[in-house]
Design a protein around this motif. Sequence first.
Motif, PDB file in Angstrom:
ATOM      1  N   UNK A 130      16.359 -21.595 -15.199  1.00 19.61           N
ATOM      2  CA  UNK A 130      16.086 -23.001 -15.476  1.00 19.61           C
ATOM      3  C   UNK A 130      14.604 -23.312 -15.453  1.00 19.61           C
ATOM      4  N   UNK A 131      13.883 -22.747 -14.479  1.00 22.44           N
ATOM      5  CA  UNK A 131      12.434 -22.957 -14.433  1.00 22.44           C
ATOM      6  C   UNK A 131      11.750 -22.343 -15.641  1.00 22.44           C
ATOM      7  N   UNK A 132      12.229 -21.191 -16.067  1.00 22.68           N
ATOM      8  CA  UNK A 132      11.671 -20.566 -17.264  1.00 22.68           C
ATOM      9  C   UNK A 132      11.891 -21.448 -18.487  1.00 22.68           C
ATOM     10  N   UNK A 133      13.096 -22.011 -18.616  1.00 22.67           N
ATOM     11  CA  UNK A 133      13.372 -22.912 -19.736  1.00 22.67           C
ATOM     12  C   UNK A 133      12.508 -24.165 -19.664  1.00 22.67           C
ATOM     13  N   UNK A 134      12.302 -24.670 -18.440  1.00 26.51           N
ATOM     14  CA  UNK A 134      11.559 -25.917 -18.273  1.00 26.51           C
ATOM     15  C   UNK A 134      10.062 -25.748 -18.531  1.00 26.51           C
ATOM     16  N   UNK A 161      14.330 -21.575 -26.284  1.00 24.44           N
ATOM     17  CA  UNK A 161      15.755 -21.912 -26.240  1.00 24.44           C
ATOM     18  C   UNK A 161      15.975 -23.406 -25.992  1.00 24.44           C
ATOM     19  N   UNK A 162      15.234 -23.985 -25.069  1.00 27.47           N
ATOM     20  CA  UNK A 162      15.392 -25.404 -24.776  1.00 27.47           C
ATOM     21  C   UNK A 162      15.042 -26.255 -25.993  1.00 27.47           C
ATOM     22  N   UNK A 163      13.999 -25.868 -26.707  1.00 31.01           N
ATOM     23  CA  UNK A 163      13.617 -26.595 -27.917  1.00 31.01           C
ATOM     24  C   UNK A 163      14.707 -26.497 -28.983  1.00 31.01           C
ATOM     25  N   UNK A 164      15.339 -25.337 -29.076  1.00 31.42           N
ATOM     26  CA  UNK A 164      16.412 -25.150 -30.044  1.00 31.42           C
ATOM     27  C   UNK A 164      17.659 -25.940 -29.658  1.00 31.42           C
ATOM     28  N   UNK A 165      17.943 -26.004 -28.356  1.00 32.34           N
ATOM     29  CA  UNK A 165      19.131 -26.721 -27.890  1.00 32.34           C
ATOM     30  C   UNK A 165      19.018 -28.226 -28.143  1.00 32.34           C
ATOM     31  N   UNK A 166      17.819 -28.764 -28.038  1.00 34.20           N
ATOM     32  CA  UNK A 166      17.597 -30.193 -28.221  1.00 34.20           C
ATOM     33  C   UNK A 166      16.771 -30.461 -29.481  1.00 34.20           C
ATOM     34  N   UNK A 176      13.320 -33.990 -21.122  1.00 29.37           N
ATOM     35  CA  UNK A 176      14.269 -32.886 -20.935  1.00 29.37           C
ATOM     36  C   UNK A 176      13.692 -31.792 -20.038  1.00 29.37           C
ATOM     37  N   UNK A 177      12.481 -31.343 -20.323  1.00 31.55           N
ATOM     38  CA  UNK A 177      11.901 -30.256 -19.534  1.00 31.55           C
ATOM     39  C   UNK A 177      11.734 -30.625 -18.060  1.00 31.55           C
ATOM     40  N   UNK A 178      11.229 -31.805 -17.711  1.00 30.86           N
ATOM     41  CA  UNK A 178      11.159 -32.148 -16.288  1.00 30.86           C
ATOM     42  C   UNK A 178      12.533 -32.235 -15.633  1.00 30.86           C
ATOM     43  N   UNK A 179      13.529 -32.740 -16.362  1.00 26.60           N
ATOM     44  CA  UNK A 179      14.882 -32.833 -15.802  1.00 26.60           C
ATOM     45  C   UNK A 179      15.456 -31.443 -15.533  1.00 26.60           C
ATOM     46  N   UNK A 180      15.255 -30.524 -16.463  1.00 22.89           N
ATOM     47  CA  UNK A 180      15.734 -29.147 -16.268  1.00 22.89           C
ATOM     48  C   UNK A 180      14.987 -28.487 -15.107  1.00 22.89           C
ATOM     49  N   UNK A 181      13.690 -28.731 -15.000  1.00 24.43           N
ATOM     50  CA  UNK A 181      12.903 -28.168 -13.902  1.00 24.43           C
ATOM     51  C   UNK A 181      13.358 -28.674 -12.547  1.00 24.43           C
ATOM     52  N   UNK A 182      13.593 -29.976 -12.440  1.00 23.12           N
ATOM     53  CA  UNK A 182      14.071 -30.555 -11.169  1.00 23.12           C
ATOM     54  C   UNK A 182      15.453 -30.010 -10.838  1.00 23.12           C
ATOM     55  N   UNK A 183      16.331 -29.922 -11.824  1.00 22.38           N
ATOM     56  CA  UNK A 183      17.669 -29.375 -11.582  1.00 22.38           C
ATOM     57  C   UNK A 183      17.592 -27.921 -11.115  1.00 22.38           C
ATOM     58  N   UNK A 184      16.676 -27.147 -11.674  1.00 17.12           N
ATOM     59  CA  UNK A 184      16.520 -25.747 -11.268  1.00 17.12           C
ATOM     60  C   UNK A 184      16.052 -25.643  -9.822  1.00 17.12           C
ATOM     61  N   UNK A 185      15.093 -26.476  -9.433  1.00 18.35           N
ATOM     62  CA  UNK A 185      14.597 -26.448  -8.056  1.00 18.35           C
ATOM     63  C   UNK A 185      15.694 -26.886  -7.089  1.00 18.35           C
TER      64      UNK A 185
END
Length: 99
Positions: A23-27, A35-40, A52-61
């Motif tokens: 998740x941190x790598x994606x964020x 991948x994250x850019x392709x998904x959204x 999106x990226x900050x939300x994924x980063x917070x969820x990963x942490x």
Amino acid sequence: MRSPIGAEATFCDLRGPLFGAIGLLLATTQSRSGLLMQMFAGLPLDAIHWGVQPAVGVAAVVLMAAALSARLKLERDALADPAEAKACATCVPIRPGPR
């Protein structure tokens, strides 16, 4: 006899940190082909970078912190009362020793 849950590190303990690291790598990936850019892809680029990226980063942490907390609780319970600790029938130790 199997070790109590939490008494030794197992491959099951790696799930949370591994998913959190992914998740941190994606964020933190800034590439347009990431991948994250392709998904959204339907969202504007700024929405992905600022939402999106900050939300994924917070969820990963949060996922990594929850996995660490759960692991430490299992270890604390296993060491506090080994006789009453649950045994894991499917966990494989990371460093298997002689049995």
